[in-house]
Write an enzyme that holds these catalytic residues in place. Sequence first.
Site, PDB file in Angstrom:
ATOM      1  CG  HIS A 104     -44.288   7.121 -14.972  1.00 54.27           C
ATOM      2  ND1 HIS A 104     -44.778   6.586 -16.143  1.00 54.27           N
ATOM      3  CD2 HIS A 104     -43.397   8.079 -15.324  1.00 54.27           C
ATOM      4  CE1 HIS A 104     -44.205   7.192 -17.158  1.00 54.27           C
ATOM      5  NE2 HIS A 104     -43.366   8.099 -16.694  1.00 54.27           N
ATOM      6  CB  VAL A 105     -49.488   6.170 -10.245  1.00 54.80           C
ATOM      7  CG1 VAL A 105     -50.135   5.348  -9.158  1.00 54.80           C
ATOM      8  CG2 VAL A 105     -49.251   7.606  -9.800  1.00 54.80           C
TER       9      VAL A 105
END
Length: 147
Positions: free
Chosen positions: A95-96
Amino acid sequence: MFCNVSPENGFIIVWEDETFIVFRDYKPAAMHHLQIIPKQHIDNVKCLSQTDASMVIRMSEIGHRILDELDVPPTLRRLGFHIPPFYSVNHLHMHVQGLPYRSFFKSLKYPVATGRNGHTKGFSWFCEASQAINILENGGRVGIFSC
């Protein structure tokens, strides 16, 4: 599901090279929410070992570069992995996120627990990229409990 990432399958791809694909999360929890996946199938973060630390470093570098392009300040970034069984897709994905979160309840999915007593990470179902890198470089395995 992530083995078939393409615009034809409904994914909004924002970056790609021969090894990784970055696309927008379909249910974003944060103002900016992307996923980075390796094109080669890897089940999850628990499958990674010391030899995979360089891959996680590369994923983190890509994520930070994209967040730079989105003008997200370093203090408003969260990069990391959900740890099985607390994940929804059986394909390694980082996840960014460019914060803030869209709601307090969405933020609860991404708890960061700092380690104590020589551990890099505490008890949590989410592991920040920097924690994962440190754990892997030191020959450990990422898990829900302190590691």
